[in-house]
Design a protein around this motif. Structure first.
Motif, mmCIF file in Angstrom:
data_model
loop_
_atom_site.group_PDB
_atom_site.id
_atom_site.type_symbol
_atom_site.label_atom_id
_atom_site.label_comp_id
_atom_site.label_asym_id
_atom_site.label_seq_id
_atom_site.Cartn_x
_atom_site.Cartn_y
_atom_site.Cartn_z
ATOM 1 N N ALA A 1 16.015 -20.554 3.661
ATOM 2 C CA ALA A 1 16.715 -19.502 2.916
ATOM 3 C C ALA A 1 17.235 -18.421 3.852
ATOM 4 N N LEU A 2 16.454 -18.067 4.880
ATOM 5 C CA LEU A 2 16.891 -17.070 5.853
ATOM 6 C C LEU A 2 18.158 -17.534 6.567
ATOM 7 N N ALA A 3 18.173 -18.789 6.981
ATOM 8 C CA ALA A 3 19.346 -19.321 7.679
ATOM 9 C C ALA A 3 20.574 -19.339 6.767
ATOM 10 N N ILE A 4 20.375 -19.734 5.515
ATOM 11 C CA ILE A 4 21.495 -19.792 4.574
ATOM 12 C C ILE A 4 22.050 -18.393 4.308
ATOM 13 N N LEU A 5 21.165 -17.409 4.154
ATOM 14 C CA LEU A 5 21.620 -16.034 3.944
ATOM 15 C C LEU A 5 22.462 -15.544 5.112
ATOM 16 N N PHE A 6 22.048 -15.894 6.316
ATOM 17 C CA PHE A 6 22.805 -15.446 7.487
ATOM 18 C C PHE A 6 24.193 -16.089 7.514
ATOM 19 N N VAL A 7 24.264 -17.372 7.197
ATOM 20 C CA VAL A 7 25.559 -18.056 7.167
ATOM 21 C C VAL A 7 26.459 -17.453 6.095
ATOM 22 N N LEU A 8 25.908 -17.224 4.902
ATOM 23 C CA LEU A 8 26.700 -16.624 3.838
ATOM 24 C C LEU A 8 27.207 -15.234 4.222
ATOM 25 N N THR A 9 26.365 -14.469 4.922
ATOM 26 C CA THR A 9 26.772 -13.138 5.366
ATOM 27 C C THR A 9 27.980 -13.228 6.291
ATOM 28 N N MET A 10 27.959 -14.169 7.204
ATOM 29 C CA MET A 10 29.065 -14.317 8.135
ATOM 30 C C MET A 10 30.339 -14.816 7.446
ATOM 31 N N VAL A 11 30.196 -15.773 6.550
ATOM 32 C CA VAL A 11 31.367 -16.408 5.937
ATOM 33 C C VAL A 11 32.013 -15.492 4.892
ATOM 34 N N ILE A 12 31.222 -15.000 3.943
ATOM 35 C CA ILE A 12 31.791 -14.207 2.846
ATOM 36 C C ILE A 12 32.315 -12.869 3.346
ATOM 37 N N TRP A 13 31.538 -12.195 4.183
ATOM 38 C CA TRP A 13 32.001 -10.907 4.681
ATOM 39 C C TRP A 13 33.089 -11.056 5.735
ATOM 40 N N GLY A 14 33.147 -12.234 6.364
ATOM 41 C CA GLY A 14 34.291 -12.517 7.233
ATOM 42 C C GLY A 14 35.571 -12.586 6.425
ATOM 43 N N GLY A 15 35.488 -13.214 5.241
ATOM 44 C CA GLY A 15 36.639 -13.222 4.340
ATOM 45 C C GLY A 15 36.976 -11.824 3.856
ATOM 46 N N GLY A 16 35.941 -11.001 3.640
ATOM 47 C CA GLY A 16 36.166 -9.619 3.234
ATOM 48 C C GLY A 16 36.902 -8.824 4.291
ATOM 49 N N TYR A 17 36.614 -9.112 5.558
ATOM 50 C CA TYR A 17 37.308 -8.422 6.652
ATOM 51 C C TYR A 17 38.801 -8.751 6.646
ATOM 52 N N ALA A 18 39.122 -10.022 6.401
ATOM 53 C CA ALA A 18 40.524 -10.422 6.351
ATOM 54 C C ALA A 18 41.264 -9.683 5.232
ATOM 55 N N PHE A 19 40.576 -9.434 4.114
ATOM 56 C CA PHE A 19 41.196 -8.713 2.997
ATOM 57 C C PHE A 19 41.312 -7.223 3.302
ATOM 58 N N GLN A 20 40.269 -6.638 3.891
ATOM 59 C CA GLN A 20 40.231 -5.198 4.121
ATOM 60 C C GLN A 20 41.276 -4.737 5.139
ATOM 61 N N ARG A 21 41.659 -5.586 6.037
ATOM 62 C CA ARG A 21 42.638 -5.212 7.057
ATOM 63 C C ARG A 21 43.999 -4.856 6.471
ATOM 64 N N ASN A 22 44.237 -5.238 5.196
ATOM 65 C CA ASN A 22 45.570 -5.101 4.617
ATOM 66 C C ASN A 22 45.819 -3.773 3.915
ATOM 67 N N TYR A 23 44.799 -2.885 3.838
ATOM 68 C CA TYR A 23 45.038 -1.595 3.171
ATOM 69 C C TYR A 23 44.042 -0.568 3.696
ATOM 70 N N ASP A 24 44.352 0.709 3.450
ATOM 71 C CA ASP A 24 43.448 1.783 3.849
ATOM 72 C C ASP A 24 43.426 2.864 2.772
ATOM 73 N N ARG A 25 42.604 3.880 2.978
ATOM 74 C CA ARG A 25 42.428 4.917 1.964
ATOM 75 C C ARG A 25 43.694 5.739 1.748
ATOM 76 N N ASP A 26 44.400 6.032 2.795
ATOM 77 C CA ASP A 26 45.619 6.828 2.662
ATOM 78 C C ASP A 26 46.636 6.119 1.783
ATOM 79 N N GLU A 27 46.748 4.818 1.952
ATOM 80 C CA GLU A 27 47.710 4.045 1.164
ATOM 81 C C GLU A 27 47.347 4.046 -0.312
ATOM 82 N N THR A 28 46.081 3.766 -0.640
ATOM 83 C CA THR A 28 45.693 3.650 -2.050
ATOM 84 C C THR A 28 45.569 5.003 -2.738
ATOM 85 N N SER A 29 45.506 6.096 -1.955
ATOM 86 C CA SER A 29 45.404 7.434 -2.545
ATOM 87 C C SER A 29 46.769 8.056 -2.834
ATOM 88 N N ALA A 30 47.805 7.422 -2.407
ATOM 89 C CA ALA A 30 49.147 7.962 -2.627
ATOM 90 C C ALA A 30 49.477 7.998 -4.116
#
Length: 516
Positions: free
Chosen positions: A352-381
């Protein structure tokens, strides 16, 4: 539930059990005999309505004072109280157009929660589960009422007060819930008990998120209407009342006749000293503290910096529904996998520890790809147009948000299972649950404050990813070295004033008995 209520062990026919709220219960009622269909062992249960199983449509249901029935009731309380809270917060900013007040309220909530939660196990052990769960449920009712009030009078002070009070109430509720969920079931079935609880609890988030989805499906506004909050208030009030339908832990008897390990005569002095004793004798628990700290840290980012920042109200409600639905599937998969009997428990913990680590890398890696496309200044306009489910490109972010929900359920289920694998003593596990919720809430309070100060989205994202991955590495020694295939009952009794005759029975180490 009937298929999940399989118990390990055979216990004494002696109907003496003990209470979280103090005292010894010596039943003078005539005991009734029951024969286990698998082992042929005679198991005695006290006479009375709480110990009578009922047959419904050919299915024999567990008796009222059984662990599985009590787990169901606790899950329903959390379905109606924290589940509705999750639905409101999942809308981002508590469903308000401006999230600042909601963020400040949540800072107050989790700051109080972090202090009370750390000591909540002591209070639960002394006061009992019904009182602490019901009082906890009331805090959720008042919290949602404060948002309804804010819609009309913009009284930020009331919202912040309600958040602080909820921190006190929630600390007690979750310590009681954790003690029940981790100590009532036998060792071999803790994963599925956690799974069943987490599925029902998160069903509250699903149902709760369907309310604003239905009411705002044709709306592109930034905040929810009064009817949404009123609906949540009714449900949370019912949850607080339902807590009084639970039975005290002293009355609980498993299918094998065994009892929950408790203190027969708890006092404020014994429970305060017990908290210190846990920290001394089980000092390894501090290595799990970063794991606890990380477990609610990411909610602020997901709810406010993804869902609120990028999507309009009806799409946020849809995302919310999908998020909590994904949690149900995550809990189902991980809870039952953690009880996979063909693999030793110590090995399951490592996998379970190993699976959690893999999921952390994969899912949050996908989150990084999404987060790069916007910032707070843009969405607050002022002229920023938020994404709708009809917008081209919505499907990718939708699945990312679903995976965020799945990951949360996997994380929470594993952490509870890890703690439950370290002990079967309800008194100790109440303290573990208090540590977990207190430290978890400290992380949430800090993160809500960071978001209220309008830190860059990418910085908040990076803190989530780094904390999750790092906490797994820090917790690894405990998971690898401390989780054994079983915890001897003699070890569990060291933190109690009970005797082995009062809690265990014949063949406890080898037999399986079904609640029927």
């Amino acid at each position: 539930m009937a298929d999940t209520s399989v118990e390990k062990g055979v216990a004494s026919a002696q109907p003496i059990v003990t209470s979280l709220s103090g005292g010894t219960h010596c039943s003078k009622l005539k005991a009734s005999g029951h024969r286990d269909v698998e082992t042929g062992a005679d198991v005695s249960r006290p006479a009375g309505w709480m110990y009578k199983s009922v047959q419904l449509a050919g299915l024999r249901l567990p008796w009222y004072a059984s662990p599985s029935t009590q787990l169901l009731l606790v899950a329903l309380v959390c379905f109606l109280c924290p589940g509705m809270f999750n639905a409101v917060n999942g809308l981002g900013g508590g469903g308000q157009f401006d999230p600042v007040v909601a963020n400040n309220s949540n800072v107050a909530l989790y700051s109080t929660f972090s202090v009370v939660g750390f000591f909540a196990g002591t209070i639960v052990n002394r006061m009992g589960i019904k009182l602490t769960l019901s009082f906890g449920g009331f805090g959720y009712f008042l919290y949602i009422a404060s948002y309804l009030s804010y819609n009309h009078n913009a009284n930020a002070g009331f919202v912040i007060f309600a958040g602080a009070l909820l921190g006190l109430c929630a600390g007690l509720l979750w310590a009681a819930q954790g003690a029940i969920m981790m100590s009532f079931p036998p060792e071999g079935f803790k994963g599925r008990y956690i799974s069943v609880f987490w599925m029902i609890f998160n069903l509250g988030g699903v149902v709760g998120s369907l309310v604003p989805l239905g009411q705002n499906i044709n709306s592109s506004a930034g905040s929810v209407n009064d009817g949404t909050y009123i609906g949540f208030m009714v449900l949370t009030f019912l949850g607080a009342a339902l807590a009084w339908c639970l039975v005290d832990a002293r009355y609980i008897q498993r299918a094998d006749g065994s009892h929950v390990i408790l203190m027969k005569h708890p006092t404020w002095q014994s429970e305060i000293l017990g908290l210190w004793e846990v920290l001394v004798t089980d000092s390894y628990i501090v290595l799990l503290f970063p794991l606890f700290f990380a477990s609610n840290w990411f909610y602020t980012y997901q709810f406010n910096d993804v869902n609120l920042a990028r999507f309009n109200i009806r799409t946020r409600a849809l995302n919310n529904t999908l998020y909590w639905t994904s949690q149900i599937f995550g809990a189902l998969l991980f809870g039952y996998a953690l009880d996979f009997a063909a693999m030793r428990r110590s090995v399951r913990a490592r996998v379970a520890l190993a699976i959690l680590f893999v999921l952390t890398m994969v899912i949050w890696g996908g989150g990084y790809a999404f987060q790069r496309n916007y910032d707070r200044d843009e969405t607050s306009a002022v002229d920023y147009v938020k994404m709708d489910w009809t917008t081209s490109g919505y499907v990718g972010p939708m699945f990312l948000y679903m995976f965020y929900g799945f990951f949360d359920a996997a994380w929470q289920t594993c952490v509870y299972w890890y703690m439950g694998s370290l002990s079967n003593n309800s008194r100790k596990l109440a303290n573990f649950a208090g540590f977990y919720k207190g430290i978890q809430s400290a992380g949430a309070a800090i993160m809500y404050r960071i978001d209220a100060l309008e830190a860059p989205y990418i910085n908040e994202f990076a803190s989530c990813w780094a904390l999750l991955a790092g906490s797994l590495l820090i917790a690894a020694p405990v998971i690898l070295l401390k989780i054994k295939d079983t915890v001897p009952i003699e070890e569990d009794l060291r933190f109690s004033d009970e005797t082995i005759e009062e809690v265990k029975g014949v063949g406890m180490d080898t037999e399986l008995v079904r609640e029927d």
